[in-house]
Design a protein around this motif. Structure first.
Motif, short mmCIF file in Angstrom:
data_model
loop_
_atom_site.label_atom_id
_atom_site.label_comp_id
_atom_site.label_asym_id
_atom_site.label_seq_id
_atom_site.Cartn_x
_atom_site.Cartn_y
_atom_site.Cartn_z
N SER A 203 0.79 -1.23 0.00
CA SER A 203 0.00 0.00 0.00
C SER A 203 0.82 1.28 0.00
O SER A 203 1.87 1.37 0.64
CB SER A 203 -0.92 0.03 1.23
N ASP A 204 0.30 2.30 -0.69
CA ASP A 204 0.73 3.68 -0.48
C ASP A 204 -0.06 4.30 0.67
O ASP A 204 0.47 5.08 1.45
CB ASP A 204 0.52 4.51 -1.75
N LEU A 205 -1.33 3.95 0.74
CA LEU A 205 -2.24 4.47 1.77
C LEU A 205 -3.10 3.31 2.27
O LEU A 205 -3.57 2.49 1.48
CB LEU A 205 -3.15 5.56 1.18
N VAL A 206 -3.30 3.25 3.59
CA VAL A 206 -4.15 2.23 4.19
C VAL A 206 -5.32 2.93 4.88
O VAL A 206 -5.11 3.88 5.63
CB VAL A 206 -3.39 1.37 5.22
N VAL A 207 -6.52 2.43 4.62
CA VAL A 207 -7.72 2.91 5.30
C VAL A 207 -8.23 1.77 6.16
O VAL A 207 -8.70 0.76 5.64
CB VAL A 207 -8.81 3.36 4.29
N VAL A 208 -8.09 1.90 7.47
CA VAL A 208 -8.55 0.86 8.40
C VAL A 208 -10.01 1.17 8.75
O VAL A 208 -10.33 2.28 9.19
CB VAL A 208 -7.70 0.83 9.68
N MET A 209 -10.87 0.17 8.55
CA MET A 209 -12.30 0.37 8.77
C MET A 209 -12.80 -0.47 9.95
O MET A 209 -12.30 -1.56 10.21
CB MET A 209 -13.08 0.04 7.51
N LYS A 210 -13.79 0.08 10.64
CA LYS A 210 -14.42 -0.60 11.76
C LYS A 210 -15.87 -0.16 11.83
O LYS A 210 -16.16 1.04 11.86
CB LYS A 210 -13.71 -0.27 13.08
N THR A 219 -0.21 6.25 5.82
CA THR A 219 0.72 5.33 5.19
C THR A 219 0.91 4.12 6.10
O THR A 219 0.61 4.18 7.30
CB THR A 219 2.09 6.00 4.97
N PRO A 220 1.40 2.99 5.55
CA PRO A 220 1.65 1.83 6.41
C PRO A 220 2.54 2.15 7.60
O PRO A 220 2.28 1.70 8.72
CB PRO A 220 2.31 0.83 5.45
N ILE A 221 3.59 2.94 7.38
CA ILE A 221 4.49 3.28 8.49
C ILE A 221 3.77 4.12 9.53
O ILE A 221 3.93 3.90 10.75
CB ILE A 221 5.74 4.02 7.95
N GLU A 222 2.96 5.09 9.10
CA GLU A 222 2.23 5.92 10.05
C GLU A 222 1.30 5.08 10.92
O GLU A 222 1.22 5.27 12.14
CB GLU A 222 1.42 6.99 9.30
N LEU A 223 0.58 4.16 10.30
CA LEU A 223 -0.38 3.36 11.07
C LEU A 223 0.32 2.35 11.97
O LEU A 223 -0.19 2.04 13.05
CB LEU A 223 -1.35 2.65 10.12
N TYR A 224 1.46 1.87 11.54
CA TYR A 224 2.18 0.90 12.38
C TYR A 224 2.88 1.59 13.55
O TYR A 224 2.83 1.10 14.69
CB TYR A 224 3.21 0.14 11.54
#
Length: 348
Positions: A203-210, A219-224
């Protein structure tokens, strides 16, 4: 022309009283790959179907390259979708499968097969046009499905759980193929998965949904490295979530009280007070019990080749720890000190 390939503006999709997608907004930049990530029932597949035109929004606006497509049918959007099952026609050979969409769209068969042959070459499938789908490996079938989508020259390519039918080793290779192809051709891609490793890898951008909403995007690094809350921390890889008190935090380091001891660790700025604190398994170092750290005892130890995994009981709760195989090994029952090298404070 807008710099966003896809734009969702406060999009809601309701099925009766159930909001499968609830007030969702995000942009997919041109030539980027955005992954919709989340557990079953979180709304990611419905969001993908809204992009594709297989569902129409109850409220909100969907744009593709600056054009409002909110009420347009799938055939009017120039969107191509690669399904989880690949949906290849078993009675057609590879070339016929790839050319099918062009022929149905009105192209002459000779021209359609020429375009399909060129696309097969682009995807490394040259010479396989005469084979039936059943004569291909899982990875080759996946690439045929991608070729069939790309030959239509879509504005956006959609993937719905594309690797779920593959074994672990093949899954890694095919996700690398997809990412390489996306970068090489500059494709705008929406990718749906529930697999965190897939999301981190492609991914370039990840959208985590709930529950139909966006829990966090970045970004993956930001979310991790900086998950907003315990749900995102645990979903974007393993996380130990502990209750503690932030005593001070500034300039990239913090002092926290956890499990009756005071620890110093790398940590982003956070106001003093009680907080939920996430610690990644690889950010814990096990040391002899006389060294500074959170005292614990190894309950379980496992050797996994490149790494070792431990479950360690502490006064703050059980910790899941991952160390390199080259690091010191600890036997079950051993007393240890858990050095928390990086702590992530979470939103309440």
């Amino acid at each position: 022309m807008t710099d966003a390939a896809i734009r969702f503006e406060r999009v809601t999709k309701a099925f009766g009283v159930v909001r499968a997608v609830d007030d969702v907004s995000f942009d997919l930049p041109q030539g980027a790959l955005v992954t919709l990530l989340g557990p079953s029932g979180c709304g990611k597949t419905t969001t993908l179907r809204l992009v594709a035109g297989l569902e129409l929004p109850t409220a909100g606006r969907i744009e593709i390259e600056g054009r409002d497509v909110s009420r347009l049918a799938a055939a009017e959007r120039r969107i191509a979708m690669v399904f989880q099952s690949y949906a290849l026609f078993p009675h057609m050979n590879v070339l016929e499968n790839v050319a099918y969409g062009l022929v149905v769209g009105g192209a002459r068969r000779q021209a359609a097969e020429a375009d399909a042959t060129a696309m097969l070459k682009t995807l490394g499938l040259e010479g396989l046009g005469a084979r039936l789908p059943a004569e291909l490996s899982g990875g080759q079938q996946q690439r045929v499905a991608v070729a069939r989508a790309l030959v239509l020259r879509p504005k956006v390519l959609l993937f719905d759980e594309p690797l779920s039918n593959l074994d672990a080793r093949l899954r890694r290779r095919v996700r690398e193929d997809i990412r390489d192809l996306q970068k090489r051709l500059g494709l705008s891609v929406v990718y749906v998965t529930h697999d965190q490793q897939e999301a981190l890898a492609v991914s370039d951008l990840v959208v985590v949904m709930k529950d139909g909403r966006i829990a966090q995007k970045g970004t993956p690094i930001e979310l991790y490295d900086a998950p907003a809350d315990a749900f995102v921390a645990d979903f974007m890889g393993e996380a130990n979530v502990l209750q503690g008190e932030v005593l001070s935090a500034a300039d990239g380091r913090g002092c926290v009280a956890i499990g009756g001891v005071v620890l110093d660790a790398a940590m982003r700025d956070h106001p003093p007070g009680t907080a939920a604190l996430a610690v990644r398994p690889e950010a814990i170092r096990l040391a002899p019990p006389e060294e500074p750290g959170l005292p614990g005892r190894v309950r379980r130890a496992a050797f996994l080749g490149q790494t070792r995994e431990y479950e360690v009981d502490t006064d703050a709760g059980a910790l899941f720890v991952v160390t390199p195989a080259s690091a010191e090994a600890w036997a079950e029952g051993a007393a240890v000190a858990c050095r928390l090298e990086r702590i992530i404070p979470l939103r309440a």
